[in-house]
Scaffold this active site. Structure first.
Site, PDB file in Angstrom:
ATOM      1  CE  LYS A  54      -3.420   2.336   2.835  1.00 35.47           C
ATOM      2  NZ  LYS A  54      -4.222   2.304   4.049  1.00 35.47           N
ATOM      3  CD  GLU A  60       9.996  -5.598   6.732  1.00 34.14           C
ATOM      4  OE1 GLU A  60       9.683  -4.490   6.235  1.00 34.14           O
ATOM      5  OE2 GLU A  60       9.860  -5.868   7.940  1.00 34.14           O
ATOM      6  N   GLY A  90      -4.349  -2.052   5.463  1.00 29.88           N
ATOM      7  CA  GLY A  90      -3.550  -3.178   4.967  1.00 29.88           C
ATOM      8  C   GLY A  90      -4.147  -4.530   5.312  1.00 29.88           C
ATOM      9  NE  ARG A  91      -5.434  -3.864  11.492  1.00 23.12           N
ATOM     10  CZ  ARG A  91      -4.760  -2.730  11.533  1.00 23.12           C
ATOM     11  NH1 ARG A  91      -3.635  -2.604  10.864  1.00 23.12           N
ATOM     12  NH2 ARG A  91      -5.199  -1.703  12.242  1.00 23.12           N
ATOM     13  CD  GLU A 121      -0.769  -4.295  11.705  1.00 25.44           C
ATOM     14  OE1 GLU A 121      -1.488  -4.315  10.700  1.00 25.44           O
ATOM     15  OE2 GLU A 121       0.470  -4.374  11.654  1.00 25.44           O
ATOM     16  CG  HIS A 170      -1.908 -35.136  18.636  1.00 22.31           C
ATOM     17  ND1 HIS A 170      -1.950 -36.325  19.328  1.00 22.31           N
ATOM     18  CD2 HIS A 170      -3.021 -35.094  17.872  1.00 22.31           C
ATOM     19  CE1 HIS A 170      -3.038 -36.994  18.960  1.00 22.31           C
ATOM     20  NE2 HIS A 170      -3.704 -36.261  18.074  1.00 22.31           N
ATOM     21  CE  LYS A 206       6.611  -0.544   9.830  1.00 21.74           C
ATOM     22  NZ  LYS A 206       5.546   0.073   9.064  1.00 21.74           N
TER      23      LYS A 206
HETATM   24  O1  F6P Z   1       4.044  -2.425   9.603  1.00 23.49           O
HETATM   25  C1  F6P Z   1       2.726  -2.787   9.628  1.00 23.49           C
HETATM   26  C2  F6P Z   1       2.087  -2.611   8.276  1.00 23.49           C
HETATM   27  O2  F6P Z   1       1.904  -1.258   8.030  1.00 23.49           O
HETATM   28  C3  F6P Z   1       0.771  -3.356   8.187  1.00 23.49           C
HETATM   29  O3  F6P Z   1      -0.278  -2.670   8.748  1.00 23.49           O
HETATM   30  C4  F6P Z   1       0.661  -3.566   6.732  1.00 23.49           C
HETATM   31  O4  F6P Z   1      -0.271  -4.569   6.405  1.00 23.49           O
HETATM   32  C5  F6P Z   1       2.086  -3.943   6.387  1.00 23.49           C
HETATM   33  O5  F6P Z   1       2.878  -3.150   7.236  1.00 23.49           O
HETATM   34  C6  F6P Z   1       2.497  -3.759   4.956  1.00 23.49           C
HETATM   35  O6  F6P Z   1       2.351  -2.438   4.549  1.00 23.49           O
HETATM   36  P1  F6P Z   1       2.428  -2.045   3.021  1.00 23.49           P
HETATM   37  O7  F6P Z   1       1.289  -2.688   2.314  1.00 23.49           O
HETATM   38  O8  F6P Z   1       2.346  -0.549   3.000  1.00 23.49           O
HETATM   39  O9  F6P Z   1       3.753  -2.525   2.473  1.00 23.49           O
END
Ligand code: F6P
Length: 546
Positions: free
Chosen positions: A207, A213, A268-269, A354, A385, A513
């Site tokens: 987003k 990452e 995002g979620r 979150e 288990h 972060k």
């Molecule tokens: O760091 C948390 C977060 O902002 C989440 O809320 C989100 O789903 C994820 O990182 C990825 O964010 P993006 O879609 O902006 O890469």
């Protein structure tokens, strides 16, 4: 409204009701009401929720519903659906529900009808899907696409990853869909080892398009692609992006025509219903993706229109509030008895923790009650288990949401009855506990000497009275999965309203972060910062190894 739970007028009544009810075990509640199952189940959108194995009575529910009313759940719900900016800390609307609503609706944000925008992106997703699946979309050497790699993290990974995994039965097999999320390049490497640069399409899903990452993985994938002999001009044939930050995606090298927008009113979620769901559409095809959206929409309509007392997300939320804030249970386990729901608990962890893992109210005041429980889980029967021992006899009580699917989609006809028997038995055992007399008879019948039976009986004690919900569906289909996910989304929403927190921001993730950026600079020798002795020592260890 806008008050924390403890300031709601029905709260003291709920507290005193709770202390009286503690004497009545769930088992005794069943014994005194033979119709408990009938009165404590609700069905909608192919799902049945049985909440009868909780320590609640009609009076508990009446008071909890009063709580929901006093907290203004219905008003805030309507504000969300109509596009009001209920995500106050970010001044944003919250409209994931619009992503699955019908074309004929109109929902306005800042004077613009978002439905038109949503439909135009859906049309573009369909067009790309058709081109890829039909083989019309060619890679840089003229070959058709065989593999799709989604690069994203958090909501840009877990939603599509979980849905693709869950809908395994619906894969079209025209392409294989892979997911890379971790900045640990073992993840990227393990996928790149299995795909061919000439026939792979990467979806960079972010987003923000600034998530470290994702950007690092995307850059490394791009380099890997170029190293295979492709030109920079070929990147456009192998990289598409889903993002609200179109400029950054373009600077990365994605062609404008291959950037699928999303909007600030999609968290995002909550984003798998947007173009973040592109890997899902590629895996299962346009029609099944539409069925997935439509199942969620059915749950949305129910959530909006059903009276609170028959409203599945509201009831699930209130049971959670009861267990968390009145009975004091800190965790919630989810146990789907269907192997295809293998990733479900990971998706749910992000959704619940979150969204509602917050210690500050919407008005900036600290909360005065507990908020999100810790979510854990795994598919049944595997969990039985490993950690179910603690659920039955541990010193902490962990409520469980069981998910049962009545009809399997495999053909090994003896397995499914065993699976369902285990699922229902776990819920029954948690609630009922062990009858010492029966346990004694059982051990004696097995030939265990009487003196040993007495000491063993102490070890084998199960008190029971451990609550659970059972969510049952006939089959695991795209619509029922959509409905199940929307059920949990709305449950989380209702709880957020009752706790007076903003379920749609996530400021807590920012500090880590920022510190990681500094530590990274130290590891690469660009800067030095002050740390505690542990962090400093660990940095030195890593520097010596890198
Ligand atoms: O760091 C948390 C977060 O902002 C989440 O809320 C989100 O789903 C994820 O990182 C990825 O964010 P993006 O879609 O902006 O890469």
């Amino acid at each position: 409204m806008n008050k924390n739970l403890m300031l709601i007028s029905v709260y003291p009544e709920l507290l005193s009701h709770c202390s009286c009810l503690k004497a009545d075990s769930i088992k005794s509640l069943f014994q005194s009401d033979l119709t408990r199952f009938q009165s404590m189940t609700v069905s909608v959108a192919g799902l049945l929720l049985d909440y009868s194995k909780n320590q609640v009575t009609d009076e508990t529910l009446r008071l909890l519903l009063q709580l929901a009313k006093e907290c203004g759940v219905a008003t805030v719900r309507d504000a969300m659906f109509s596009g009001q900016k209920i995500n106050v800390s970010e001044n944003r609307a919250v409209l994931h529900t619009a992503l699955r609503s019908s074309r004929s609706e109109s929902i306005f944000v800042d004077g613009e009808d978002v439905i038109l925008r949503i439909q135009s992106v859906l049309d573009r997703m369909q067009s790309l899907t058709q081109k890829v699946l039909s083989g019309e979309w060619k890679g840089y050497t003229g070959k058709r696409i065989t593999d799709v790699v989604n690069i994203g993290i958090g909501g840009s990974d877990l939603g599509p990853r979980m849905v693709v995994r869950t809908l395994r039965r619906y894969w079209l097999d025209a392409v294989k869909v892979h997911f890379v999320s971790n900045v640990d390049a073992h993840d990227l490497e393990s996928v790149l080892d299995r795909v061919n640069p000439e026939t792979t399409l990467f979806i960079v899903s972010s987003k923000s398009f600034t998530t470290k990452e994702t950007i690092m993985n995307a850059q490394s994938a791009r380099q890997w692609f170029l190293d295979s002999g492709a030109d920079v001009a070929d990147v456009r044939k192998h990289f598409v992006a889903v993002t609200a930050n179109v400029d950054e995606a373009e600077s990365f090298g994605v062609h404008e025509a291959n950037i699928f927008p999303m909007w600030d009113w999609v968290g995002g979620r909550y984003s798998v219903w947007s173009a973040i769901g592109l890997p899902v559409m590629l895996a299962v095809g346009v029609n099944h993706f539409m069925e997935f959206l439509s199942g969620a929409h059915t749950m949305d309509v129910h959530f909006r229109e059903a009276p609170l007392e028959r409203n599945m997300p509201v009831l699930l939320a209130l049971i959670g509030i009861w267990n968390r804030n009145f009975l004091g249970y800190h965790t919630l386990a989810v146990a789907p008895y269907h192997e295809d729901l293998f990733v479900f608990s990971r998706w749910l962890q992000q959704l619940e923790m979150e969204s509602n893992g917050k210690g500050v109210q919407k008005n900036g005041e600290p909360v005065t009650c507990e908020t999100s429980p810790v979510i854990l889980g795994n598919t049944g029967t595997n969990g039985q288990h490993s950690y179910f021992q603690l659920f039955h006899q541990g010193t902490d009580i962990c409520p469980v949401d069981f998910i049962a699917v009545l009809k399997p989609s495999h053909s090994f006809d003896k397995h499914h009855a065993v699976l369902l028997a285990n699922c229902f038995a776990q819920a029954e055992a948690l609630m009922r506990g062990a009858d010492p007399q029966k346990a004694k008879e059982y051990m004696l019948a097995k030939g265990i000497p009487a003196e040993r039976v007495e000491s063993l009986l102490k070890q084998t004690q199960f008190e029971g009275n451990r609550p659970s919900n059972m969510i049952v569906m006939n089959e695991l289909r795209p619509e029922t999965l959509g409905a199940l996910m929307a059920l949990y989304e709305h449950k989380v929403f209702v709880q957020g309203v009752i706790w007076n927190i903003n379920s749609f921001d996530q400021w807590g993730v920012e500090l880590g972060k920022a510190l990681a950026t500094n530590i990274h600079k130290e590891l690469t020798g660009e800067a030095v910062f002050e740390h505690d002795s542990s962090t400093a020592g660990l940095i030195e260890l890593a520097k010596a190894a890198l």
